[in-house]
Design an enzyme around this catalytic site. Structure first.
Site, mmCIF file in Angstrom:
data_model
loop_
_atom_site.group_PDB
_atom_site.id
_atom_site.type_symbol
_atom_site.label_atom_id
_atom_site.label_comp_id
_atom_site.label_asym_id
_atom_site.label_seq_id
_atom_site.Cartn_x
_atom_site.Cartn_y
_atom_site.Cartn_z
ATOM 1 N N ASP A 32 24.850 39.093 -5.743
ATOM 2 C CA ASP A 32 24.634 39.782 -7.014
ATOM 3 C C ASP A 32 23.145 39.759 -7.338
ATOM 4 O O ASP A 32 22.479 38.753 -7.070
ATOM 5 C CB ASP A 32 25.417 39.068 -8.141
ATOM 6 C CG ASP A 32 25.804 40.005 -9.261
ATOM 7 O OD1 ASP A 32 24.888 40.564 -9.892
ATOM 8 O OD2 ASP A 32 27.007 40.191 -9.512
ATOM 9 N N THR A 36 23.465 43.258 -14.254
ATOM 10 C CA THR A 36 24.541 43.281 -15.261
ATOM 11 C C THR A 36 25.519 42.127 -15.063
ATOM 12 O O THR A 36 26.316 41.843 -15.944
ATOM 13 C CB THR A 36 25.323 44.618 -15.234
ATOM 14 O OG1 THR A 36 25.870 44.804 -13.933
ATOM 15 C CG2 THR A 36 24.438 45.789 -15.602
ATOM 16 N N VAL A 58 22.066 44.486 -3.287
ATOM 17 C CA VAL A 58 22.781 45.047 -2.132
ATOM 18 C C VAL A 58 22.227 46.417 -1.714
ATOM 19 O O VAL A 58 22.498 46.891 -0.605
ATOM 20 C CB VAL A 58 24.307 45.088 -2.415
ATOM 21 C CG1 VAL A 58 24.619 46.120 -3.480
ATOM 22 C CG2 VAL A 58 25.114 45.343 -1.173
ATOM 23 N N SER A 76 28.000 47.255 -9.054
ATOM 24 C CA SER A 76 27.642 48.504 -9.732
ATOM 25 C C SER A 76 27.684 48.293 -11.234
ATOM 26 O O SER A 76 28.573 47.605 -11.732
ATOM 27 C CB SER A 76 28.626 49.642 -9.399
ATOM 28 O OG SER A 76 28.261 50.817 -10.115
ATOM 29 N N ALA A 115 35.233 49.394 -4.371
ATOM 30 C CA ALA A 115 35.689 49.630 -5.736
ATOM 31 C C ALA A 115 35.329 51.058 -6.115
ATOM 32 O O ALA A 115 34.173 51.374 -6.362
ATOM 33 C CB ALA A 115 35.002 48.655 -6.685
ATOM 34 N N TYR A 146 27.165 57.826 -12.239
ATOM 35 C CA TYR A 146 28.223 56.886 -11.840
ATOM 36 C C TYR A 146 29.299 57.613 -11.032
ATOM 37 O O TYR A 146 29.656 57.212 -9.933
ATOM 38 C CB TYR A 146 28.824 56.272 -13.095
ATOM 39 C CG TYR A 146 29.873 55.212 -12.847
ATOM 40 C CD1 TYR A 146 29.547 54.013 -12.213
ATOM 41 C CD2 TYR A 146 31.193 55.392 -13.285
ATOM 42 C CE1 TYR A 146 30.511 53.023 -12.018
ATOM 43 C CE2 TYR A 146 32.149 54.411 -13.099
ATOM 44 C CZ TYR A 146 31.808 53.230 -12.469
ATOM 45 O OH TYR A 146 32.764 52.262 -12.274
ATOM 46 N N LYS A 150 30.114 57.117 -7.031
ATOM 47 C CA LYS A 150 31.418 56.616 -6.581
ATOM 48 C C LYS A 150 32.105 57.629 -5.661
ATOM 49 O O LYS A 150 32.804 57.252 -4.724
ATOM 50 C CB LYS A 150 32.302 56.294 -7.789
ATOM 51 C CG LYS A 150 31.819 55.098 -8.596
ATOM 52 C CD LYS A 150 32.026 53.790 -7.834
ATOM 53 C CE LYS A 150 31.698 52.570 -8.680
ATOM 54 N NZ LYS A 150 31.935 51.305 -7.965
ATOM 55 N N TYR A 160 32.841 56.413 7.792
ATOM 56 C CA TYR A 160 32.790 55.237 8.679
ATOM 57 C C TYR A 160 34.168 54.945 9.270
ATOM 58 O O TYR A 160 34.288 54.471 10.393
ATOM 59 C CB TYR A 160 32.256 54.004 7.925
ATOM 60 C CG TYR A 160 30.764 53.853 8.084
ATOM 61 C CD1 TYR A 160 29.885 54.741 7.478
ATOM 62 C CD2 TYR A 160 30.230 52.833 8.880
ATOM 63 C CE1 TYR A 160 28.506 54.613 7.633
ATOM 64 C CE2 TYR A 160 28.859 52.705 9.048
ATOM 65 C CZ TYR A 160 28.001 53.595 8.429
ATOM 66 O OH TYR A 160 26.647 53.467 8.605
ATOM 67 N N THR A 176 40.034 48.487 -17.102
ATOM 68 C CA THR A 176 40.527 47.119 -16.938
ATOM 69 C C THR A 176 39.831 46.226 -17.946
ATOM 70 O O THR A 176 38.668 46.461 -18.289
ATOM 71 C CB THR A 176 40.247 46.645 -15.500
ATOM 72 O OG1 THR A 176 40.929 47.527 -14.606
ATOM 73 C CG2 THR A 176 40.739 45.228 -15.263
#
Ligand code: UDP
Length: 326
Positions: A32, A36, A58, A76, A115, A146, A150, A160, A176
């Site tokens: 990380d 955030t 990352v 993210s 994710a 965003y 994604k 891949y 969530t």
């Protein structure tokens, strides 16, 4: 001992995943950059010999010594306030970040789970949203950074899978909630609970008729765990189909917190989706999964968590630690 790398491991979902994989007996490496994410979410794991933390972005080249069985890409920004503040980092982590993860996975012969999000459906014209729906996204609107990151991430992951034969899994996560959400991340649940705890009115955007479907974090983690261990490479929705308008949700929070404050209407942000509800037929059939925690139960646990935080957390302005502006 199986080894798993979790990017965004200090974030809300990432830290719950760290807990789950530790519980399942894995060696967990959390990565990380703490823009955030919050180190306090994983502090309790630092004493364990099978837990490591890499303070790293990352989006830059990643090196992890030793074997890896699984890589979960959860790094993210994920709330509208966050990705409006750091739009370029949001695009980079969904593109350069996943490219680094997929490259690492090839070297390690690891399985990757990414994710993804209900945001790839945009402001959906099909309701509820099945995985076959391609979405209604504005690429140049405020959510575009965003949503498109994604969507790119899904495309890259599938490439891949088909071109390199990499084992990949894609979870599309719907709204969530649970402990470790940031009180100041601008999402509706921490916003409402924070307002109730500070004795402020609850700000409903628009007329509050827009809908969302809220899933408790433990249910989400169970669905992700099952998906990772399944052999299904295509996207799977994980979320709770119990749909509610934001106005009704505000009323539930007023009742839960016992606040004497009221709902006040504010302007609706641009491109705010009007409705959202997962079609979870696939998750039921493939993973034998469905949510177990009711909103009443999940909200109670989450409220108790927010109440247990030191009072100054309630007044901490939205912030981001140092990051490079490029
Ligand atoms: N919302 C609101 N008041 C707030 C924060 C959010 O009414 O203080 C609304 C927001 O406009 C959206 C819904 O609640 O319609 C869910 O917002 P959130 O940011 O939690 O998630 P998302 O829009 O990404 O689903």
């Amino acid at each position: 001992m199986k080894r798993v790398l979790i990017t965004g491991g200090a974030g809300f979902l990432g830290s719950h995943l760290c807990d789950r994989f530790i519980k399942e007996g894995y060696h967990v490496i959390a990565m990380d950059n703490l823009i955030t994410g919050d180190i306090r979410n994983i502090e309790h794991l630092f004493k364990l010999p099978n837990f490591e933390f890499y303070h790293h972005d990352v989006s830059k080249f990643i090196h992890v010594p030793g074997e890896l069985d699984y890589i979960l890409h959860f790094a993210s920004p994920a709330s509208p306030i966050d990705y409006l503040k750091i739009p370029i980092q949001t695009l980079k982590v969904g593109s350069l970040g996943i490219h680094n993860c997929l490259g690492l996975a090839r070297v390690k012969k690891a399985r990757v789970l990414i994710a993804s999000t209900s945001e790839i459906y945009g402001d959906p014209t099909v309701h509820p949203q099945p995985e076959e729906y391609w979405g209604n996204v504005n690429p140049v609107g405020p959510r575009g950074v965003y949503d498109e990151a994604k969507r790119f991430q899904e495309a890259m992951t599938m490439a891949y899978h088909t071109y390199h034969g990499l084992e990949t899994r894609i979870v599309r996560i719907f709204n969530t909630y649970g402990p470790r959400m940031r009180l100041n991340d601008g999402r509706v649940l921490p916003a409402f609970i924070g307002q109730a705890l500070r004795g402020e009115d609850l700000t409903v955007f628009g007329d509050g008729s827009q809908t969302r479907s809220f899933c408790y974090v433990d249910d989400l983690v169970e669905g992700i765990y099952r998906l990772l261990l399944s052999d299904y490479a295509y996207p799977v929705n994980i979320g709770n189909p119990s749909e509610i308008t934001i106005k009704e949700f505000g009323e539930e929070i007023i009742k839960l917190t016992g606040t004497s404050q009221k709902l006040v209407l504010k302007d609706l942000p641009k491109d705010d989706p009007k409705q959202r509800q997962p079609d979870i037929t696939k998750a039921k059939a493939i993973l034998d999964w469905e949510p177990k925690v009711s909103r009443a139960e999940g909200l109670r646990i989450t409220y108790d968590y927010f109440k247990s935080l030191p009072e100054e957390e309630l007044y901490r302005a939205a912030y981001h630690r140092e990051f490079e502006k490029k």
